[in-house]
Design an enzyme around this catalytic site. Structure first.
Site, PDB file in Angstrom:
ATOM      1  N   ARG A  86      -8.033  48.259  24.539  1.00  0.00           N
ATOM      2  CA  ARG A  86      -8.154  48.186  25.998  1.00  0.00           C
ATOM      3  C   ARG A  86      -9.629  48.105  26.330  1.00  0.00           C
ATOM      4  NH1 ARG A  86      -7.137  46.772  30.902  1.00  0.00           N
ATOM      5  NH2 ARG A  86      -6.178  48.248  32.362  1.00  0.00           N
ATOM      6  N   GLU A  88     -11.639  48.148  28.978  1.00  0.00           N
ATOM      7  CA  GLU A  88     -12.347  49.076  29.861  1.00  0.00           C
ATOM      8  C   GLU A  88     -12.518  50.452  29.232  1.00  0.00           C
ATOM      9  OE1 GLU A  88      -9.218  51.038  32.878  1.00  0.00           O
ATOM     10  OE2 GLU A  88      -9.377  48.859  33.089  1.00  0.00           O
ATOM     11  N   ASP A  89     -11.689  50.792  28.231  1.00  0.00           N
ATOM     12  CA  ASP A  89     -11.788  52.101  27.576  1.00  0.00           C
ATOM     13  C   ASP A  89     -12.788  52.107  26.431  1.00  0.00           C
ATOM     14  OD1 ASP A  89      -9.860  53.076  29.259  1.00  0.00           O
ATOM     15  OD2 ASP A  89      -8.234  53.022  27.794  1.00  0.00           O
ATOM     16  N   THR A  90     -12.780  51.054  25.606  1.00  0.00           N
ATOM     17  CA  THR A  90     -13.517  51.146  24.334  1.00  0.00           C
ATOM     18  C   THR A  90     -14.399  49.944  24.002  1.00  0.00           C
ATOM     19  OG1 THR A  90     -11.736  50.130  23.013  1.00  0.00           O
ATOM     20  CG2 THR A  90     -11.598  52.518  23.397  1.00  0.00           C
ATOM     21  N   ARG A  91     -14.408  48.893  24.867  1.00  0.00           N
ATOM     22  CA  ARG A  91     -15.125  47.675  24.498  1.00  0.00           C
ATOM     23  C   ARG A  91     -16.603  47.935  24.192  1.00  0.00           C
ATOM     24  NH1 ARG A  91     -13.711  42.648  25.560  1.00  0.00           N
ATOM     25  NH2 ARG A  91     -12.403  43.215  27.340  1.00  0.00           N
ATOM     26  N   GLY A 118      -5.012  35.724  31.730  1.00  0.00           N
ATOM     27  CA  GLY A 118      -4.232  35.216  32.845  1.00  0.00           C
ATOM     28  C   GLY A 118      -2.906  35.926  32.926  1.00  0.00           C
ATOM     29  N   GLU A 152       0.331  41.998  23.039  1.00  0.00           N
ATOM     30  CA  GLU A 152      -0.339  41.923  21.734  1.00  0.00           C
ATOM     31  C   GLU A 152       0.378  42.813  20.724  1.00  0.00           C
ATOM     32  OE1 GLU A 152      -5.047  41.295  23.000  1.00  0.00           O
ATOM     33  OE2 GLU A 152      -4.397  43.111  21.993  1.00  0.00           O
TER      34      GLU A 152
END
Length: 680
Positions: A86, A88-91, A118, A152
């Site tokens: 995810r 926004e959590d771990t990038r 998309g 995914e």
């Protein structure tokens, strides 16, 4: 239907060839530590995943029947690893760190940064999953909020099932049980999905349940509380920047204070600076077993060189270790050592064993073990602020206690003596309870004169129901470090509702999981042992579970009692040959006949030499009881003629002379596992 397997097949069989083909690019993981993961962990995970995969078992059969088919197993992958996470959590933290290390080690890794998200998951992404050797799924708090992530994951699980793809799970500050059961943030996410994506929810839930049970790594905030100050002081004592000398540093503190956690944290932080690394866990416990020091030497050499070594005796082993280390800058951790001179002389060694720049860490409860180290780091426990934070993370799932619980929290921390283990266990126990229930538990603590840590831990045990207590004691005395799925099936055969009970013990911090194995802190295990011993002090024949060789021998020789015994785990390597007499086995025959409650029986060797040397012949007329659910007896000459496996869930007869399990065809619906490794 029973699952037949042998360790010989695992090592030499066609499935291992498949595993080896898949494993080649991952050799670089030997110095990859951003997860707190050692290379051997990856290796074991890959081999186990492939061995247990029914899809790969089918491939193995084809491989062995037609050698030309082996070319079909070697395909051109577009990537070694696919990362599912995810953003926004771990990038920009964990995932970026992992991705960078993978690339540095030459491991071709796919992450979807360059794709535009998309409404529908793109074909390119699905192809990337299909064409990757391995998928690493990083579960974080908001993972299930993303429909893209769930799609995914569904694809990854499909590839695992249909193509045998290796899948590893990383639980980043989330509880694995929340992933499996879709509770907490994962449950909240599905509240919206149930409305908008009804046709896909069941697929996503199934994928999360399976993925949550896959071997992986649990990275939790609680383990890091107060860690910065510890690491700064320990780094200073290690003097990492100096490459001219060898330094040996001891970490000393009482049990449950966090010595292993701290040593693992510093190990993961500095490991990339060294030529070779090794983290030897539970050294004292392994050393107690006959041949244990020999095994520790082999493990150390295996970690350093990546190869298996043949060692005749511990003196030769010490010389090989010295010769191997002298030219290498090594980082070695010996976790949980006592002052046994053999350990210090033949395993830890002295500074001139090690190459320049090497660092050695020793963790111990015994200050006398550290008389020859360069420096000692004494852990005195968390300060009040950090202790309150750690306790709050487990009790309230936030950094500070709720307003109505502040005074109660501070009082409980006082009785926990700021020990990390006790804070986690009590915090988990009290989570969600009313203040009146907290006051009741606090009253129990106040009534304990100079409360010992095990007394504090026992409060959590007392809150378990009867079945949960039974599962806890079975793990403490029989199933520690066994595979979770294996244990669950056996306990289900004992009508214990295993998965529910095991999950509850995990939620209460009484057990943990690593690579799907069940672990229990040694203090919690000792607390379980003490509970059993207190049933009838000094009379093991009346205990419900037996696990120490001397106690088992004493119980069998007493010729009375034993009616309450439910489990026996007999390690014959410690027996000093006292079991190999006609008198002993005559007594065993008579006493076993009395044990109407015996569910689990294991007779085994931890020493390879003794395992091959000794065989056990049962006396004429010997019978196994029908209540038995698990029979594990290494070196057994043969089974009784009237052997009945009607209620057995698992049979393990490794290294025995047994040629036939039973006469004729029999239908054993309950039997799930049969291990006949190295039988003649």
């Amino acid at each position: 239907m029973a699952e037949y397997y042998t360790s010989t097949w695992i090592v030499l069989g066609p499935t291992s060839v498949c595993s080896l083909i898949l494993l080649l690019p991952f050799v670089a993981f030997r110095r990859l530590h951003p997860l707190g993961i050692k290379f051997k962990d990856f290796r074991n995970t890959f081999n186990r995943d492939k061995v247990q995969s029914p899809e790969m078992a089918s491939t193995s059969a084809q491989f062995s029947s037609n050698s030309s088919s082996s070319s079909n197993l070697i395909r051109r992958w577009s990537h070694d690893v696919f990362l599912s996470f995810r953003g926004e959590d771990t990038r920009y933290n964990f995932t970026d760190h992992l991705y960078t290390h993978l690339l540095k080690r030459g491991i071709k890794t796919f992450r979807d940064d360059r794709l535009t998200r998309g409404e529908e998951i793109q074909h390119e992404l699905l192809k990337a999953i299909e064409n990757s050797r391995c998928s690493v799924v990083i579960f974080s708090k908001n993972y299930a909020e993303s429909r893209w992530c769930l799609e995914e994951l569904a694809k990854i699980m499909e590839c695992r099932k249909e193509k045998g793809q290796i899948v590893l799970s990383v639980f980043y500050h989330v509880n694995p049980s929340d992933v499996r059961k879709q509770t907490c943030s994962f449950g909240e996410a599905f509240t919206n999905h149930e409305i908008n994506w009804k046709n896909k929810v069941h697929i996503w839930r199934d994928a999360l349940t399976v993925a949550g049970n896959i071997s992986g790594w649990d990275i939790e905030d609680g383990n890091l509380v107060g860690m910065d100050s510890y690491l700064r002081e320990l780094t200073s004592k290690l003097k990492i920047q100096s490459n001219d000398d060898v330094r040996i540093v001891g970490i000393w503190g009482v049990g449950g204070i966090g010595k292993t956690t701290i040593s693992n944290a510093i190990y993961n932080q500095i490991a990339p600076e060294f030529d070779c690394v090794s983290f030897l866990e539970n050294v004292k416990e392994i050393h107690k077993v006959k041949g244990g020091l020999h095994d520790l030497q082999k493990q150390l050499l295996n970690d350093i060189t990546g190869e298996n070594h043949y060692i005749i005796n511990i003196s030769q082993g010490a010389q090989v270790i010295q010769n191997t280390l002298q030219s290498r800058k090594a980082l070695i951790v010996f976790d949980d050592i006592d002052d046994d001179l053999k350990l210090l002389e033949y395993l830890v060694g002295v500074p001139h064993w090690y190459g320049r720049g090497s660092r050695v860490l020793i963790t111990t409860r015994d200050r006398n073990s550290l008389h020859k180290v360069d420096d000692v780091f004494e852990i005195e426990g968390l300060n009040h602020k950090d202790a309150l934070k750690l306790f709050s993370l487990y009790a309230f799932q936030q950094n500070l206690p709720k307003e109505d619980y502040k005074i109660l929290s501070s009082a409980i921390i006082h009785y926990c003596q700021s020990l990390s283990l006790a804070l986690k266990v009590l915090g988990s126990l009290l989570r969600g309870n009313r203040t009146s229930e907290w006051e009741s538990e606090l009253h129990k603590l106040k009534n304990m004169p100079k409360a010992k840590i095990q007394d504090v831990l026992k409060i959590s045990y007392d809150e378990l129901d009867h079945t949960q207590q039974a599962i806890f004691l079975d793990i403490a005395c029989f199933f520690k470090e066994e595979d979770r799925n294996f244990v669950s099936k056996i306990l289900d055969g004992c009508k214990m509702f295993a998965e529910s009970g095991i999950g509850f013990l995990e939620a209460k911090c009484l057990i943990t999981f690593s690579h799907n194995k069940i672990y229990m802190h040694d203090l919690i295990q000792e607390m379980g042992w003490e509970i059993i011993c207190q049933q009838h002090p000094n009379d093991p024949s009346k205990w419900s579970r037996l696990w120490k060789t001397n106690d088992i021998f004493k119980a069998f020789m007493s010729e009375e009692g034993m009616e309450n015994v439910e489990t026996i785990s007999l390690e014959l390597s410690k027996s000093k040959e006292m079991w190999f007499t006609k008198e002993t086995f005559a007594n065993m025959k008579e006493v076993l006949a009395k044990m109407k409650k015996l569910r689990l029986l294991r007779v085994y060797y931890s020493n390879d030499l003794m395992r091959k040397k000794y065989k056990t012949s049962l006396p004429k007329g010997f019978e196994f009881l029908r209540e038995l659910r698990y029979l594990h007896w290494e070196g057994l000459e043969s089974l009784p003629l009237n052997f009945d496996a009607e209620n057995l869930v698992a049979i393990n007869l490794k290294f025995s002379n047994t040629k036939k399990l039973w006469k004729g065809k029999k239908h054993h619906e309950k039997l799930k596992f049969v291990d006949v490794t190295s039988c003649l």
